[in-house]
Design a protein around this motif. Structure first.
Motif, PDB file in Angstrom:
ATOM      1  N   ALA A   1      -0.541 -13.480 -43.350  1.00  0.00           N
ATOM      2  CA  ALA A   1      -0.715 -13.119 -44.763  1.00  0.00           C
ATOM      3  C   ALA A   1      -1.866 -12.144 -44.946  1.00  0.00           C
ATOM      4  O   ALA A   1      -1.789 -11.231 -45.779  1.00  0.00           O
ATOM      5  CB  ALA A   1      -0.941 -14.379 -45.599  1.00  0.00           C
ATOM      6  N   ALA A   2      -2.933 -12.325 -44.161  1.00  0.00           N
ATOM      7  CA  ALA A   2      -4.063 -11.401 -44.246  1.00  0.00           C
ATOM      8  C   ALA A   2      -3.678 -10.011 -43.744  1.00  0.00           C
ATOM      9  O   ALA A   2      -4.137  -8.998 -44.284  1.00  0.00           O
ATOM     10  CB  ALA A   2      -5.243 -11.950 -43.444  1.00  0.00           C
ATOM     11  N   ARG A   3      -2.845  -9.962 -42.699  1.00  0.00           N
ATOM     12  CA  ARG A   3      -2.408  -8.652 -42.204  1.00  0.00           C
ATOM     13  C   ARG A   3      -1.484  -7.950 -43.201  1.00  0.00           C
ATOM     14  O   ARG A   3      -1.548  -6.729 -43.358  1.00  0.00           O
ATOM     15  CB  ARG A   3      -1.681  -8.821 -40.866  1.00  0.00           C
ATOM     16  CG  ARG A   3      -2.574  -9.288 -39.727  1.00  0.00           C
ATOM     17  CD  ARG A   3      -1.790  -9.321 -38.426  1.00  0.00           C
ATOM     18  NE  ARG A   3      -2.542  -9.936 -37.361  1.00  0.00           N
ATOM     19  CZ  ARG A   3      -3.471  -9.321 -36.639  1.00  0.00           C
ATOM     20  NH1 ARG A   3      -3.753  -8.054 -36.880  1.00  0.00           N
ATOM     21  NH2 ARG A   3      -4.124  -9.953 -35.682  1.00  0.00           N
ATOM     22  N   SER A   4      -0.622  -8.719 -43.856  1.00  0.00           N
ATOM     23  CA  SER A   4       0.317  -8.117 -44.803  1.00  0.00           C
ATOM     24  C   SER A   4      -0.337  -7.766 -46.135  1.00  0.00           C
ATOM     25  O   SER A   4       0.343  -7.215 -47.011  1.00  0.00           O
ATOM     26  CB  SER A   4       1.489  -9.071 -45.055  1.00  0.00           C
ATOM     27  OG  SER A   4       1.036 -10.278 -45.630  1.00  0.00           O
ATOM     28  N   GLU A   5      -1.618  -8.075 -46.304  1.00  0.00           N
ATOM     29  CA  GLU A   5      -2.288  -7.710 -47.555  1.00  0.00           C
ATOM     30  C   GLU A   5      -2.411  -6.198 -47.707  1.00  0.00           C
ATOM     31  O   GLU A   5      -2.602  -5.687 -48.817  1.00  0.00           O
ATOM     32  CB  GLU A   5      -3.672  -8.366 -47.607  1.00  0.00           C
ATOM     33  CG  GLU A   5      -4.271  -8.394 -48.991  1.00  0.00           C
ATOM     34  CD  GLU A   5      -5.617  -9.097 -49.031  1.00  0.00           C
ATOM     35  OE1 GLU A   5      -5.978  -9.621 -50.090  1.00  0.00           O
ATOM     36  OE2 GLU A   5      -6.294  -9.133 -47.994  1.00  0.00           O
ATOM     37  N   LEU A   6      -2.282  -5.466 -46.594  1.00  0.00           N
ATOM     38  CA  LEU A   6      -2.320  -4.009 -46.677  1.00  0.00           C
ATOM     39  C   LEU A   6      -1.130  -3.448 -47.455  1.00  0.00           C
ATOM     40  O   LEU A   6      -1.195  -2.331 -47.962  1.00  0.00           O
ATOM     41  CB  LEU A   6      -2.341  -3.406 -45.267  1.00  0.00           C
ATOM     42  CG  LEU A   6      -3.572  -3.715 -44.416  1.00  0.00           C
ATOM     43  CD1 LEU A   6      -3.358  -3.221 -43.000  1.00  0.00           C
ATOM     44  CD2 LEU A   6      -4.807  -3.078 -45.014  1.00  0.00           C
ATOM     45  N   LEU A   7      -0.052  -4.220 -47.529  1.00  0.00           N
ATOM     46  CA  LEU A   7       1.134  -3.752 -48.233  1.00  0.00           C
ATOM     47  C   LEU A   7       1.013  -3.888 -49.744  1.00  0.00           C
ATOM     48  O   LEU A   7       1.879  -3.388 -50.467  1.00  0.00           O
ATOM     49  CB  LEU A   7       2.363  -4.533 -47.747  1.00  0.00           C
ATOM     50  CG  LEU A   7       2.643  -4.469 -46.245  1.00  0.00           C
ATOM     51  CD1 LEU A   7       3.834  -5.345 -45.897  1.00  0.00           C
ATOM     52  CD2 LEU A   7       2.892  -3.032 -45.808  1.00  0.00           C
ATOM     53  N   LEU A   8      -0.013  -4.596 -50.230  1.00  0.00           N
ATOM     54  CA  LEU A   8      -0.214  -4.730 -51.675  1.00  0.00           C
ATOM     55  C   LEU A   8      -0.835  -3.445 -52.193  1.00  0.00           C
ATOM     56  O   LEU A   8      -2.043  -3.218 -52.066  1.00  0.00           O
ATOM     57  CB  LEU A   8      -1.101  -5.943 -51.974  1.00  0.00           C
ATOM     58  CG  LEU A   8      -0.608  -7.282 -51.411  1.00  0.00           C
ATOM     59  CD1 LEU A   8      -1.571  -8.390 -51.778  1.00  0.00           C
ATOM     60  CD2 LEU A   8       0.784  -7.603 -51.905  1.00  0.00           C
TER      61      LEU A   8
END
Length: 604
Positions: free
Chosen positions: A141-148
């Motif tokens: 989830a922390a890695r995918s925060e870049l997609l926000l």
């Protein structure tokens, strides 16, 4: 006899295959390896054959090596260097990408401070696997925060300017065209005052007037879905689990309509309804009536789950806690009661005001509750077990309606004025010292709600509907699998099936939803005791120690008794040590210079 001609001037020599191949360009991370042919790409290193003469001979093992094994020293772990690929090239970015620890901690949902005191090995292994999966999920989830892509923002004044003096016209001129179109006024004085409600996706708006006007529309595109007149007073209106169903609390009974305005159901057991609240994860429609009853209707099966008598007279103030789905009711004696369909009595009663309660609102985190009363007081309460007021503000005119946004902004409707207070961050309570925004309407406020995932505040008043722009009010990013404002009809149908399969039972609604994952030790011990009394013996009791038989005369009666007594003494020592650890250590300080007494030998 013909001979094969030698390569000379007449016969062209054959080209080498390595030279005929096209030269492969070398990347910046590849290194030239020695031993490769000119023009050839670096390949895997070939194994060199060692001659038997240079190979050292193994020393012959003695006869004792068959009986005893020689312990070897553990090999030292080498630091992981750059990994080589099959072609021999080195990876310049070896290993996983670094992740910020604070971001991972934000998504972590396991409290490692709590440990099971007496857990078995199998249970501990399962807990370890669950913790490892939770850590991996939080890292992902922390890695995918870049997609926000979107980020929240707030309105800031220049050179100490008060943001409360900024008008809506100034905000509309400063924002882009798409955001400016979200501010509008619907002049509907003929059928007001109005109550309104946004869908969970934030795309559709439903409003109902006191004189029977009911309408639903896609407020982003301004496309009207349905518009009817029920020829009866409308007291409240709510969307159900999707924008396809609409619940309307009319003068006599509760009615259910679809998005075309066709009446589907008329629930006559819910009569004289004043307020409506829908619990999306439980598929429950909560209704508060003039007769003092709080009714829970399961819309998935069409049955009344619970009908609770609050014994506090007319119920006209109601809201829900989005965190634990507990219903908050405001009463005329200044108290706020918390209700669950599993209990016939209120879970908690809080004395909030000296007069009657006019409005109640709970933020999305479930930590803070705002109340306003007839004593012109606006209070913020802490719901994390203490239920104590955090801050209080006296208003010149009592607030009749309150609403929290997704990021913790508090809106209060006082007459024809709407004030908005903001906090420092999402989880912090709003500061009641200075308002964040102020707006004056053309009529008295009758309903408030922030639009999900949009910086918009919808206000229903006696003159119609007003959509205000409130920068920083909503979450900028939405979950496409949960609340997708751009979903199609097929996606909505698939989501409904999934939501019905994951429906939470009404019996699980409680103050602390995390307590459902904990073990009720008292009930477990009581169940074990009742089971032992019913069977006549304890099936979970530990079997007595039976020593294993040994050979060579070591299983005599004296040795067996000695081994049993040794195990019993060890168990007794463990019990005494455990009881001493649980007892608080009391050390009484003796006065200096006191003479020793003969009774000190008996003091432990």
């Amino acid at each position: 006899m013909e001979t094969v001609p030698k390569p000379g001037s007449n016969v062209p020599p054959k080209k080498d295959r390595l030279q005929a191949k096209k030269k492969k360009p070398r990347r910046y991370w590849e290194q030239e390896t020695t031993g490769t042919a000119a023009g050839a790409s670096p390949g895997p290193p070939h194994k060199r054959k060692r001659s038997r003469e240079l190979r050292p001979q193994k020393p012959k093992r003695n006869d004792t090596s068959k009986k005893f094994r020689i312990s070897k020293k553990p090999r030292e772990l080498k630091s992981p260097g750059p990994q080589r690929t099959f072609s021999g090239a080195q990876d310049p970015f070896a290993g996983p990408a670094p992740v910020n620890v604070e971001v991972v901690r934000k998504y972590c949902r396991i409290d490692k401070s709590k440990e099971l005191p007496h857990a078995k090995t199998k249970t501990r292994s399962r807990l370890a696997v669950a913790e490892a999966q939770e850590e991996e999920t939080s890292v992902r989830a922390a890695r995918s925060e870049l997609l926000l892509a979107e980020e929240p923002g707030f309105l800031e004044g220049e050179d100490g300017e008060d943001t409360a003096k900024i008008r809506q016209a100034d905000i509309v001129e400063a924002v882009d065209i798409a955001s400016a179109a979200k501010h509008f006024d619907l002049n509907l004085r003929q059928f007001g005052p109005y109550r309104l409600n946004y869908s969970r996706t934030g795309r559709h708006l439903a409003f109902g007037g006191r004189r029977g006007h009911v309408a639903a529309l896609d407020w982003v595109t301004k496309k009207l879905m349905c518009e009817i007149n029920v020829m009866e007073a409308v007291r409240d209106i709510r969307f159900l689990h999707s924008e396809a169903l609409l619940a309307v609390a009319q003068n006599r009974w509760l009615h259910i309509y679809d998005n075309q305005g066709i009446e589907l159901h008329c629930v006559r057991r819910c009569d004289r309804v004043t307020r409506l609240e829908f619990l999306p994860f439980h598929f429950l429609l909560a209704t508060a009536s003039e007769t003092g009853f709080l009714t829970y209707l399961d819309v998935s099966v069409g049955k009344i789950v619970a009908a609770l008598n609050a014994r506090a007279g007319r119920l006209s103030v109601m809201t829900q806690n989005p965190y634990n789905a507990v219903i908050h009711l405001g009463h005329s004696n200044g108290t706020v009661s918390l209700w669950s369909p599993a209990m016939k009595e209120p879970l908690v009663k809080i004395l909030c005001h000296r007069g009657g309660v006019r409005a109640v609102a709970v933020d999305s985190t479930g930590m803070h509750m705002a109340t306003s009363g007839l004593d012109h007081q606006l209070k913020l309460f802490d719901l994390r077990g203490t239920f104590q007021p955090l801050s209080t503000r006296t208003l010149p005119q009592g607030a009749g309606h309150l609403a929290f946004s997704q990021r913790g902004l508090l809106a209060a409707g006082m007459g024809d004025v709407v004030n908005i207070w903001a906090g420092q961050r999402k989880a912090s309570p709003p500061s009641l010292e200075q308002p964040y925004l102020t707006h004056r309407l053309s009529g008295h406020v009758h309903g408030l709600q922030f639009c999900p995932y949009e910086d918009v505040l919808g206000v229903g008043h006696s003159g119609g509907i007003t959509s205000m722009l409130v920068p920083g009010a909503a979450e900028p990013n939405f979950d496409g699998l949960e609340s997708n404002p751009y979903r199609s009809r097929k996606q909505r149908q698939e989501w409904e099936v999934k939501a019905l399969l994951e429906k939470v039972p009404a019996e699980l609604i409680c103050l602390d939803p995390r307590a459902l994952a904990e073990v009720d030790v008292i009930s477990l011990e009581q169940a074990k005791k009742e089971r032992a009394e019913r069977l006549g013996y304890d099936p979970d009791a530990r079997a007595p120690f039976q020593p294993k038989p040994k050979q060579k005369g070591r299983s005599s009666t004296a040795s067996l008794v000695k081994r049993k007594r040794k195990v019993m003494d060890q168990e007794h020592r463990d019990k005494v040590r455990q009881s001493l650890e649980q007892q608080p250590q009391k050390q009484e300080a003796k006065p200096t210079g006191a003479r020793p007494s003969a009774l000190d030998r008996f003091v432990r």
